[in-house]
Design an enzyme around this catalytic site. Structure first.
Site, PDB file in Angstrom:
ATOM      1  N   CYS A   5       0.823  -1.227   0.000  1.00 11.82           N
ATOM      2  CA  CYS A   5       0.000   0.000   0.000  1.00 11.82           C
ATOM      3  C   CYS A   5       0.849   1.266   0.000  1.00 11.82           C
ATOM      4  O   CYS A   5       0.341   2.345  -0.313  1.00 11.82           O
ATOM      5  CB  CYS A   5      -0.942   0.002   1.203  1.00 11.82           C
ATOM      6  SG  CYS A   5      -2.072  -1.392   1.147  1.00 11.82           S
TER       7      CYS A   5
ATOM      8  N   HIS B 262      -3.958   7.041   1.772  1.00  8.87           N
ATOM      9  CA  HIS B 262      -4.174   5.720   1.166  1.00  8.87           C
ATOM     10  C   HIS B 262      -5.602   5.248   1.456  1.00  8.87           C
ATOM     11  O   HIS B 262      -6.050   5.285   2.608  1.00  8.87           O
ATOM     12  CB  HIS B 262      -3.152   4.720   1.722  1.00  8.87           C
ATOM     13  CG  HIS B 262      -3.469   3.305   1.378  1.00  8.87           C
ATOM     14  ND1 HIS B 262      -3.623   2.888   0.073  1.00  8.87           N
ATOM     15  CD2 HIS B 262      -3.692   2.215   2.153  1.00  8.87           C
ATOM     16  CE1 HIS B 262      -3.917   1.597   0.071  1.00  8.87           C
ATOM     17  NE2 HIS B 262      -3.972   1.161   1.318  1.00  8.87           N
TER      18      HIS B 262
ATOM     19  N   ASN C  49     -10.062  -0.828  -1.853  1.00  5.61           N
ATOM     20  CA  ASN C  49      -8.621  -0.665  -1.665  1.00  5.61           C
ATOM     21  C   ASN C  49      -7.891  -1.227  -2.886  1.00  5.61           C
ATOM     22  O   ASN C  49      -7.959  -2.426  -3.147  1.00  5.61           O
ATOM     23  CB  ASN C  49      -8.209  -1.417  -0.387  1.00  5.61           C
ATOM     24  CG  ASN C  49      -6.743  -1.229  -0.032  1.00  5.61           C
ATOM     25  OD1 ASN C  49      -5.960  -0.718  -0.827  1.00  5.61           O
ATOM     26  ND2 ASN C  49      -6.379  -1.657   1.159  1.00  5.61           N
TER      27      ASN C  49
HETATM   28  O1  UT7 Z   1      -4.283  -1.216   2.966  1.00  3.77           O
HETATM   29  C1  UT7 Z   1      -3.930  -1.646   4.235  1.00  3.77           C
HETATM   30  C2  UT7 Z   1      -4.626  -2.886   4.465  1.00  3.77           C
HETATM   31  N1  UT7 Z   1      -5.780  -3.006   5.230  1.00  3.77           N
HETATM   32  C3  UT7 Z   1      -6.334  -2.141   6.101  1.00  3.77           C
HETATM   33  O2  UT7 Z   1      -5.947  -1.038   6.303  1.00  3.77           O
HETATM   34  C4  UT7 Z   1      -7.515  -2.673   6.857  1.00  3.77           C
HETATM   35  C5  UT7 Z   1      -7.554  -2.216   8.281  1.00  3.77           C
HETATM   36  N2  UT7 Z   1      -8.653  -2.785   9.036  1.00  3.77           N
HETATM   37  C6  UT7 Z   1      -9.956  -2.582   8.754  1.00  3.77           C
HETATM   38  O3  UT7 Z   1     -10.267  -1.867   7.814  1.00  3.77           O
HETATM   39  C7  UT7 Z   1     -11.019  -3.200   9.642  1.00  3.77           C
HETATM   40  O4  UT7 Z   1     -10.400  -3.794  10.754  1.00  3.77           O
HETATM   41  C8  UT7 Z   1     -11.893  -4.244   8.909  1.00  3.77           C
HETATM   42  C9  UT7 Z   1     -12.789  -3.543   7.889  1.00  3.77           C
HETATM   43  C10 UT7 Z   1     -11.012  -5.276   8.196  1.00  3.77           C
HETATM   44  C11 UT7 Z   1     -12.782  -4.960   9.904  1.00  3.77           C
HETATM   45  O5  UT7 Z   1     -13.525  -4.049  10.672  1.00  3.77           O
HETATM   46  P1  UT7 Z   1     -13.692  -4.278  12.252  1.00  3.77           P
HETATM   47  O6  UT7 Z   1     -14.586  -3.228  12.748  1.00  3.77           O
HETATM   48  O7  UT7 Z   1     -12.307  -4.367  12.826  1.00  3.77           O
HETATM   49  O8  UT7 Z   1     -14.460  -5.644  12.295  1.00  3.77           O
HETATM   50  P2  UT7 Z   1     -14.062  -6.991  13.044  1.00  3.77           P
HETATM   51  O9  UT7 Z   1     -12.862  -7.606  12.389  1.00  3.77           O
HETATM   52  O10 UT7 Z   1     -14.005  -6.721  14.504  1.00  3.77           O
HETATM   53  O11 UT7 Z   1     -15.296  -7.892  12.748  1.00  3.77           O
HETATM   54  C12 UT7 Z   1     -16.553  -7.642  13.368  1.00  3.77           C
HETATM   55  C13 UT7 Z   1     -17.508  -8.753  12.981  1.00  3.77           C
HETATM   56  C14 UT7 Z   1     -16.936 -10.151  13.199  1.00  3.77           C
HETATM   57  O12 UT7 Z   1     -17.989 -10.940  13.673  1.00  3.77           O
HETATM   58  P3  UT7 Z   1     -18.087 -11.308  15.254  1.00  3.77           P
HETATM   59  O13 UT7 Z   1     -16.825 -12.070  15.558  1.00  3.77           O
HETATM   60  O14 UT7 Z   1     -18.174  -9.988  15.954  1.00  3.77           O
HETATM   61  O15 UT7 Z   1     -19.337 -12.136  15.336  1.00  3.77           O
HETATM   62  C15 UT7 Z   1     -16.580 -10.604  11.803  1.00  3.77           C
HETATM   63  O16 UT7 Z   1     -16.646 -12.005  11.637  1.00  3.77           O
HETATM   64  O17 UT7 Z   1     -17.810  -8.664  11.581  1.00  3.77           O
HETATM   65  C16 UT7 Z   1     -17.633  -9.938  10.957  1.00  3.77           C
HETATM   66  N3  UT7 Z   1     -17.238  -9.732   9.576  1.00  3.77           N
HETATM   67  C17 UT7 Z   1     -18.135  -9.557   8.567  1.00  3.77           C
HETATM   68  N4  UT7 Z   1     -19.469  -9.561   8.556  1.00  3.77           N
HETATM   69  C18 UT7 Z   1     -20.079  -9.342   7.381  1.00  3.77           C
HETATM   70  C19 UT7 Z   1     -15.985  -9.636   9.057  1.00  3.77           C
HETATM   71  N5  UT7 Z   1     -16.043  -9.400   7.736  1.00  3.77           N
HETATM   72  C20 UT7 Z   1     -17.363  -9.346   7.419  1.00  3.77           C
HETATM   73  C21 UT7 Z   1     -18.060  -9.132   6.203  1.00  3.77           C
HETATM   74  N6  UT7 Z   1     -19.412  -9.126   6.236  1.00  3.77           N
HETATM   75  N7  UT7 Z   1     -17.437  -8.905   5.038  1.00  3.77           N
END
Ligand code: UT7
Length: 351
Positions: A112, A278, A308
């Site tokens: 990135c 980014h 992204n």
């Molecule tokens: O370019 C650099 C690379 N990447 C980044 O910069 C990404 C940085 N991180 C993020 O953008 C966020 O952490 C995410 C978007 C990846 C995730 O958001 P979050 O608020 O941290 O969500 P989470 O990982 O805590 O997940 C919350 C819930 C989980 O369910 P439980 O365990 O609470 O029941 C996940 O299983 O959301 C669930 N979940 C989804 N649900 C529906 C994860 N992905 C999805 C999805 N659709 N696509």
């Protein structure tokens, strides 16, 4: 002599894939994706369309925008983490496709932060007098990471079959990553010019202790052979990511890098006119904006339309800001990025 961006261009594939379309393949929803990431849709390449081909479109547009011909370019920096092949890199393939002369082409990764690292190299090339017209390309085709045999072809109209429950469950296992990424390319032409407008200062960082938070374990030469059916079946050819850790690093380290560059440049943070962050997650972009105490209007975004695109986010965003008339002469514009490595940094650009 300053390094001036004299042309910009983008190359984005034709297939627009909405959140709703993704929810037909896995347990996800438009609401989850919008609320957590700000993404509404992304572009997917056609099968067989690689990052070189998208990069060629972006580069051709940037060269024309600069009022140049391909033969005028005297070096290329191609940033991608999704090259067409392991070897050679995309540089020589782009050289042939664009009809460039016998010039050096550099292939860099840095994920990135690839565009930001490319800006540093381009600036050093120009400041040293070694090259005068550098073509910097950031391009990615992330869809090849995704399990295309699990119904993804229906998203781009290549199949009408329904996916099975087993496929749906398997797609759901990687939903935290697959919904975030899209394909695309952006390119800039950078030329040496006298005057106050141009690049600098730039500050780059690497912290390899964070390498594990965003990495891909399969298809690597530490293994013999470097890729196996077992690795593919175990999902090791898809990146793994500790989303929360990357998120925390991003909202802390990008504002820090922006402040560092402002200090070196003697520019107050509040006098920045535009900060191009980014595009990984709208909540990260807003977090950076708030940490810097800047109004939302100074931190534009297009993640809602592209997701992204890794090395391509900054050149695509810069190009669109120029098109929308947001980039005006005499501005202090900042680029900042963070990604796998961890690599991050910031670069000031006076328009
Ligand atoms: O370019 C650099 C690379 N990447 C980044 O910069 C990404 C940085 N991180 C993020 O953008 C966020 O952490 C995410 C978007 C990846 C995730 O958001 P979050 O608020 O941290 O969500 P989470 O990982 O805590 O997940 C919350 C819930 C989980 O369910 P439980 O365990 O609470 O029941 C996940 O299983 O959301 C669930 N979940 C989804 N649900 C529906 C994860 N992905 C999805 C999805 N659709 N696509």
């Amino acid at each position: 002599m300053r390094s001036l961006i004299t042309g910009t261009g983008i190359g984005v594939p034709r297939h627009v894939v909405t959140n709703e379309a993704l929810s037909r393949l896995m347990d996800t929803s438009d609401e989850w994706i919008r609320v957590r990431s700000g993404i509404q849709e992304r572009r997917y390449a056609d099968p067989g369309q690689g990052s070189t081909s998208l990069g060629v479109i972006a580069a051709g547009n940037a060269i024309a925008d600069a009022g140049l011909k391909p033969g005028d370019i005297d070096s290329v920096i191609f940033a991608t983490m999704t090259p067409d092949h392991v070897l050679p890199g995309n540089g020589p393939l782009l050289q042939v496709a664009l009809g460039l002369r016998d010039i050096p082409t550099f292939d860099i990764r840095q994920q990135c932060s690839g565009f930001l690292y490319g800006l540093e190299l381009a600036d050093l090339f120009i400041q040293s007098g070694r090259y005068r017209r550098v073509l910097l390309v950031g391009a990615e085709v992330h869809t090849s990471f995704m399990p295309w045999h699990l119904g993804w072809d229906t998203l781009i109209g290549q199949s009408t079959r329904e996916i099975t429950e087993a496929e749906r469950a398997e797609n759901t296992a990687s939903r935290d990553r697959t919904v975030l990424f899209g394909d695309g390319a952006g390119a800039v032409v950078i030329e040496g010019r006298d005057g106050v407008a141009g690049l600098g200062p730039i500050r780059l960082h690497t912290d390899g202790t964070g390498a594990g938070v965003l990495t891909m374990l399969g298809a690597g030469f530490k293994r013999r052979p470097f890729v196996t059916h077992e690795q593919i079946d175990a999902g090791e050819t898809l990146p793994i990511m500790s989303g929360k850790e990357v998120f925390k690093s991003a909202v802390t380290l990008m504002p820090q890098a922006v402040r560092e560059v402002c200090e070196v440049a003697g520019v107050a943070v509040e006098s920045l006119d535009l900060v191009l962050v980014h595009q990984a997650n709208l909540r990260i972009i807003e977090g950076v904006q708030k940490a810097l105490g800047l109004p939302a209007g100074k931190v534009p975004h297009n993640i809602e339309r592209y997701g992204n695109t890794t090395a391509a986010t900054l050149p695509i965003l810069f190009h669109e800001c120029r098109q929308q008339g947001l980039v005006k002469p005499g501005m202090n514009l900042m680029f900042t990025a963070l990604g796998s490595g961890l690599h991050w940094g910031a670069a000031l650009y006076r328009t």
